[in-house]
Design a protein around this motif. Structure first.
Motif, PDB file in Angstrom:
ATOM      1  N   ALA A   1      41.299  63.172 -11.285  1.00 49.11           N
ATOM      2  CA  ALA A   1      41.069  63.399  -9.862  1.00 49.11           C
ATOM      3  C   ALA A   1      41.848  64.641  -9.445  1.00 49.11           C
ATOM      4  CB  ALA A   1      41.520  62.191  -9.048  1.00 49.11           C
TER       5      ALA A   1
ATOM      6  N   ILE B   1      42.991  66.825  -6.223  1.00 50.48           N
ATOM      7  CA  ILE B   1      43.151  66.678  -4.777  1.00 50.48           C
ATOM      8  C   ILE B   1      43.357  68.048  -4.133  1.00 50.48           C
ATOM      9  CG2 ILE B   1      44.502  65.609  -2.933  1.00 50.48           C
ATOM     10  CD1 ILE B   1      45.410  63.501  -4.937  1.00 50.48           C
TER      11      ILE B   1
ATOM     12  N   VAL C   1      38.797  65.212  -4.785  1.00 50.47           N
ATOM     13  CA  VAL C   1      39.294  64.373  -3.695  1.00 50.47           C
ATOM     14  C   VAL C   1      39.614  65.277  -2.515  1.00 50.47           C
ATOM     15  CG1 VAL C   1      41.047  62.716  -2.968  1.00 50.47           C
ATOM     16  CG2 VAL C   1      40.283  62.754  -5.356  1.00 50.47           C
TER      17      VAL C   1
ATOM     18  N   LEU D   1      34.651  60.702  -4.049  1.00 48.29           N
ATOM     19  CA  LEU D   1      35.938  60.620  -3.358  1.00 48.29           C
ATOM     20  C   LEU D   1      36.110  61.738  -2.329  1.00 48.29           C
ATOM     21  CD1 LEU D   1      38.258  59.590  -6.337  1.00 48.29           C
ATOM     22  CD2 LEU D   1      36.947  58.147  -4.768  1.00 48.29           C
TER      23      LEU D   1
ATOM     24  N   ILE E   1      40.468  55.827  -1.415  1.00 51.60           N
ATOM     25  CA  ILE E   1      40.914  56.873  -2.336  1.00 51.60           C
ATOM     26  C   ILE E   1      42.129  56.397  -3.127  1.00 51.60           C
ATOM     27  CG2 ILE E   1      41.772  59.237  -2.526  1.00 51.60           C
ATOM     28  CD1 ILE E   1      38.905  59.126  -1.559  1.00 51.60           C
TER      29      ILE E   1
END
Length: 318
Positions: free
Chosen positions: A5, A7, A55, A80, A125
């Motif tokens: 993931a 971000i 994300v 996400l 999340i």
């Protein structure tokens, strides 16, 4: 199967000269890395498949929807990416000089990504991140957040690390994004971040600017002392310096010089994407650096943060 993931924030990009010809696209350090990582994953076998999830928060406007659709075309999982109906994406302008170096102007104070952690669905999340093998953030991911949200993110990352999720960080320091350019605030948050980081992918120029490191070896030692196990210090045309405390060794991975540099906008981001595509597939730190160096070398010969996919296909053969 590996799951990562990433971000951060993606914005609308304008590239060119003020009141002159402008090219409009999109970009952002973490999104750029996600794109190049996803492209690199096409090399990996089914047993080494990697799911790249971005994300962030975007608006409900046509520009937001258009960007998300293009991320999906790049193979990025957008499950996400949250939607904020009250905000629209940030905007930045890149101005290039004759040597390919760039300066930026930003309009992002009301960007949806800035308020990601306040979104009513952010708890979804948080739950999803516990299932990841790695979570990657950058200094920009931290800088754009309000103070209390930044602390919340650091706490979340520390919790994820304790649960066995590998945390990776690129310091990617942008002084203008920090309030009043308070170096004390930057050091405080970066120190906390490094203390919860397993893999650091940093640029020496940034680390030197923040901490006053005299040599890349100083950076390596400082980050190891803060608890970072694996450190890659990016050195531009000189390649990178690598240190791994699990093997108690350090070494330099050179890169192939590029004669004509067009645009350095996404050099570090593309390195990160290339590196992670190899690393998550089981490659060594040295192999991962070689792919990162090679990809960055190609990217800086093109204009814009995200170059045509056809131009990067040859790099994935490394």
């Amino acid at each position: 199967m590996k799951n990562i993931a990433i971000i951060g924030e993606c914005m609308i990009e304008l590239n060119g000269k003020p009141f002159g010809a402008m090219h409009q696209t999109f970009g952002g350090d973490t999104l750029n890395a996600a794109v190049y990582l996803s492209r690199g994953c096409e090399l990996n076998t089914e047993e080494q498949a990697i799911t790249v999830s971005y994300v962030s928060a975007m608006g409900a406007d046509p520009l937001s929807e258009g960007m998300i659709a293009r991320w999906q075309q790049e193979g990025i999982n957008t499950d996400l990416v949250l939607h904020d109906e009250n905000r629209t994406p940030g905007l930045y302008l890149i101005q290039l000089d004759d040597q390919g170096e760039r300066t930026f102007l930003y309009w992002r104070n009301q960007s949806p990504a800035r308020y990601l952690l306040r979104h009513p669905d952010f708890n979804r999340i948080e739950q999803s991140l516990t299932k990841m093998d790695m979570v990657f953030v950058s200094g920009i991911s931290l800088a754009i957040l309000p103070d209390e949200d930044r602390s919340k993110l650091l706490t979340l990352l520390a919790d994820l690390r304790r649960q066995g999720v590998e945390v990776s960080f690129d310091s990617n320091y942008r002084p203008a994004l920090w309030p009043n350019d308070e170096l004390r605030t930057v050091k405080e948050h970066y120190k906390a971040m490094y203390q919860t980081t397993d893999l650091a992918l940093v640029t020496f120029d940034d680390e030197q600017l923040i901490w006053g490191d005299k040599t890349p070896e100083d950076t390596l030692t400082r980050l190891h002392n803060l608890g970072v196990t694996k450190v890659v210090v990016k050195l531009g045309e000189k390649g990178c310096l690598v240190g791994d405390t699990t093997h108690d060794n350090s070494y330099t991975v050179p890169t192939i010089p590029v004669e004509t540099v067009i645009d350095t906008t996404s050099a570090g981001d593309s390195f990160n994407g290339g590196f992670l595509s190899c690393y998550l597939a089981g490659g060594s730190l040295e192999q991962s650096c070689q792919r990162g160096n090679a990809l960055a070398g190609v990217v800086i010969q093109h204009r814009g943060a995200i170059i045509p996919k056809s131009a990067t296909d040859v790099v994935t053969q490394i």
